[in-house]
Design a protein around this motif. Structure first.
Motif, PDB file in Angstrom:
ATOM      1  N   PHE A  98       0.865  -1.180   0.000  1.00  0.00           N
ATOM      2  CA  PHE A  98       0.000   0.000   0.000  1.00  0.00           C
ATOM      3  C   PHE A  98       0.904   1.233   0.000  1.00  0.00           C
ATOM      4  O   PHE A  98       1.995   1.222   0.566  1.00  0.00           O
ATOM      5  CB  PHE A  98      -0.924  -0.016   1.217  1.00  0.00           C
ATOM      6  N   ASP A  99       0.435   2.293  -0.622  1.00  0.00           N
ATOM      7  CA  ASP A  99       1.290   3.446  -0.906  1.00  0.00           C
ATOM      8  C   ASP A  99       1.758   4.177   0.357  1.00  0.00           C
ATOM      9  O   ASP A  99       0.967   4.559   1.212  1.00  0.00           O
ATOM     10  CB  ASP A  99       0.534   4.424  -1.821  1.00  0.00           C
ATOM     11  N   ASN A 100       3.070   4.344   0.441  1.00  0.00           N
ATOM     12  CA  ASN A 100       3.662   5.137   1.524  1.00  0.00           C
ATOM     13  C   ASN A 100       4.646   6.155   0.959  1.00  0.00           C
ATOM     14  O   ASN A 100       5.629   6.513   1.606  1.00  0.00           O
ATOM     15  CB  ASN A 100       4.372   4.229   2.538  1.00  0.00           C
ATOM     16  N   THR A 101       4.380   6.626  -0.254  1.00  0.00           N
ATOM     17  CA  THR A 101       5.242   7.625  -0.871  1.00  0.00           C
ATOM     18  C   THR A 101       5.356   8.848   0.026  1.00  0.00           C
ATOM     19  O   THR A 101       4.347   9.368   0.520  1.00  0.00           O
ATOM     20  CB  THR A 101       4.687   8.049  -2.243  1.00  0.00           C
ATOM     21  N   ALA A 102       6.590   9.275   0.287  1.00  0.00           N
ATOM     22  CA  ALA A 102       6.864  10.439   1.146  1.00  0.00           C
ATOM     23  C   ALA A 102       6.287  10.273   2.549  1.00  0.00           C
ATOM     24  O   ALA A 102       5.969  11.253   3.215  1.00  0.00           O
ATOM     25  CB  ALA A 102       6.345  11.719   0.493  1.00  0.00           C
ATOM     26  N   GLY A 103       6.113   9.032   2.993  1.00  0.00           N
ATOM     27  CA  GLY A 103       5.635   8.774   4.343  1.00  0.00           C
ATOM     28  C   GLY A 103       4.162   9.032   4.563  1.00  0.00           C
ATOM     29  O   GLY A 103       3.698   9.037   5.705  1.00  0.00           O
ATOM     30  N   LYS A 104       3.402   9.189   3.489  1.00  0.00           N
ATOM     31  CA  LYS A 104       1.996   9.573   3.663  1.00  0.00           C
ATOM     32  C   LYS A 104       1.116   8.426   4.152  1.00  0.00           C
ATOM     33  O   LYS A 104       0.017   8.642   4.653  1.00  0.00           O
ATOM     34  CB  LYS A 104       1.436  10.100   2.348  1.00  0.00           C
ATOM     35  N   GLY A 105       1.600   7.191   4.055  1.00  0.00           N
ATOM     36  CA  GLY A 105       0.757   6.052   4.390  1.00  0.00           C
ATOM     37  C   GLY A 105       0.518   5.843   5.870  1.00  0.00           C
ATOM     38  O   GLY A 105      -0.416   5.149   6.252  1.00  0.00           O
ATOM     39  N   VAL A 158      -2.901   6.892   6.861  1.00  0.00           N
ATOM     40  CA  VAL A 158      -3.992   6.389   6.030  1.00  0.00           C
ATOM     41  C   VAL A 158      -4.487   5.048   6.575  1.00  0.00           C
ATOM     42  O   VAL A 158      -3.689   4.158   6.874  1.00  0.00           O
ATOM     43  CB  VAL A 158      -3.528   6.209   4.570  1.00  0.00           C
ATOM     44  N   ALA A 159      -5.788   4.919   6.717  1.00  0.00           N
ATOM     45  CA  ALA A 159      -6.373   3.651   7.164  1.00  0.00           C
ATOM     46  C   ALA A 159      -6.678   2.808   5.931  1.00  0.00           C
ATOM     47  O   ALA A 159      -7.761   2.888   5.339  1.00  0.00           O
ATOM     48  CB  ALA A 159      -7.640   3.903   7.967  1.00  0.00           C
ATOM     49  N   GLU A 168      -6.891  -2.212   7.943  1.00  0.00           N
ATOM     50  CA  GLU A 168      -7.182  -1.576   9.230  1.00  0.00           C
ATOM     51  C   GLU A 168      -8.687  -1.511   9.497  1.00  0.00           C
ATOM     52  O   GLU A 168      -9.108  -1.255  10.626  1.00  0.00           O
ATOM     53  CB  GLU A 168      -6.581  -0.168   9.287  1.00  0.00           C
ATOM     54  N   LYS A 169      -9.475  -1.736   8.455  1.00  0.00           N
ATOM     55  CA  LYS A 169     -10.936  -1.649   8.585  1.00  0.00           C
ATOM     56  C   LYS A 169     -11.589  -3.020   8.656  1.00  0.00           C
ATOM     57  O   LYS A 169     -12.676  -3.174   9.208  1.00  0.00           O
ATOM     58  CB  LYS A 169     -11.512  -0.872   7.404  1.00  0.00           C
ATOM     59  N   LYS A 212       9.596  -0.573  -2.498  1.00  0.00           N
ATOM     60  CA  LYS A 212      10.061   0.557  -1.706  1.00  0.00           C
ATOM     61  C   LYS A 212       8.915   1.545  -1.497  1.00  0.00           C
ATOM     62  O   LYS A 212       8.031   1.685  -2.329  1.00  0.00           O
ATOM     63  CB  LYS A 212      11.230   1.268  -2.413  1.00  0.00           C
ATOM     64  N   GLY A 213       8.957   2.238  -0.351  1.00  0.00           N
ATOM     65  CA  GLY A 213       7.942   3.248  -0.074  1.00  0.00           C
ATOM     66  C   GLY A 213       6.553   2.672   0.053  1.00  0.00           C
ATOM     67  O   GLY A 213       5.593   3.231  -0.486  1.00  0.00           O
ATOM     68  N   SER A 214       6.445   1.554   0.757  1.00  0.00           N
ATOM     69  CA  SER A 214       5.151   0.882   0.867  1.00  0.00           C
ATOM     70  C   SER A 214       4.801   0.584   2.321  1.00  0.00           C
ATOM     71  O   SER A 214       5.657   0.549   3.197  1.00  0.00           O
ATOM     72  CB  SER A 214       5.170  -0.439   0.098  1.00  0.00           C
TER      73      SER A 214
END
Length: 289
Positions: free
Chosen positions: A176-183, A186-187, A191-192, A232-234
């Motif tokens: 799941f996307d974690n580009t630039a630490g944004k993940g 994010v739920a 997580e749901k 990477k970045g996930s």
């Protein structure tokens, strides 16, 4: 009052102040703890030089109260042993299951030495019993490896995962996307809901589906990068379920330089250290792919 002035003031106290100074180490930050330790050591040295009397009964009572700070209890133990070397053999056997791993280590050493003596006397069954006792209490890796070697030489097969109750089987999902630490904030779907049969839209259009894995590592280590494609970045999620028959302490250990979260029974919880007797679900997200 600056720290050095405080130390000078504390170190001028009499021996009756030692139990209170040891208690003050409970919850103290490292700097304050060091000042308190130095003050106690100074008072002890001064009292011995003057051939005075230390409050040994109170110091021993402090040591035996396992709610106190482990470093402070260790200091109390060292004071008692330095006062009378016979205290070592008297006190150490009661520390075999001590919550302080440093104090427990001494007790494990003592039982290992007893086992070695029995082995040298060709009393192998009795030696094995001592090694098993030490193994059940050991927490330090060097002791565990040595005891495993001793026991296997005596014909015991040591299954470390079963012995220590490691969780070996997990379900993993990524990326799941974690580009630039944004993940982190994010739920994402895991997580749901925990539906291991579902597939989700992952990073850059990659389908994310649950993968089951059982590690063969003796210490229960699961290397996500070896099981999942190392995007990477996930964000990746890992889930394990088990039933605990009673309330007990639990260690959750993650090796990652990046951000992580832990859920216990569906609730985000970074501080839990005890489990109740209900069915437990441990899950965490680590950003290390």
């Amino acid at each position: 009052m600056c720290s050095s002035d405080l130390f000078q003031k504390l170190s001028q106290e009499g021996p009756a102040a030692i139990p209170g100074l040891l208690t003050a180490m409970d919850g103290a930050n490292p700097l304050a703890s060091n000042y308190l330790r130095n003050a106690v050591e100074s008072i002890v040295a001064k009292t011995r030089k003057a051939k005075g009397t230390l409050p040994l009964a109170e110091i021993e009572a402090f040591l035996k109260d396992t709610k106190h700070e482990p470093r402070a209890r260790r200091l109390a133990f060292e004071i008692l042993v330095a006062t009378d070397k016979a205290n070592y053999d008297r006190l150490v056997p009661g520390m075999l299951n001590d919550p302080s791993t440093e104090l427990r280590r001494d007790a494990v050493i003592q039982v290992m030495e007893q086992g070695n003596a029995l082995f040298d006397e060709d009393k192998k069954d009795e030696a094995k019993a001592k090694y098993r006792l030490a193994m059940a209490a050991a927490r330090d890796d060097d002791q565990i490896k040595t005891l495993k070697k001793y026991l296997e030489e005596l014909g015991d097969k040591v299954d470390l995962p079963t012995h220590f109750g490691f969780l070996m089987t997990w379900k993993l999902i990524a990326p799941f996307d974690n580009t630039a630490g944004k993940g982190f904030a994010v739920a994402y779907p895991p997580e749901k809901e925990l539906d291991f049969g579902k597939e989700y839209e992952g990073k850059e259009g990659v389908k994310a589906s649950w993968v089951g894995t059982t590690t063969e590592d003796e210490y229960g280590i699961v290397d996500l990068a070896k099981v999942l494609t190392p995007f990477k970045g996930s964000v990746a999620y890992a889930v394990a379920e088990f039933d605990s028959d009673a309330e007990k302490a639990v260690d959750l250990r993650l090796g990652t330089p990046n951000s992580w979260k832990v859920w216990l029974n569906g609730k985000l919880d970074r501080k839990s250290t005890r489990l109740n007797s209900s069915h437990l679900v441990i899950s965490y997200a680590v950003f290390c792919l």
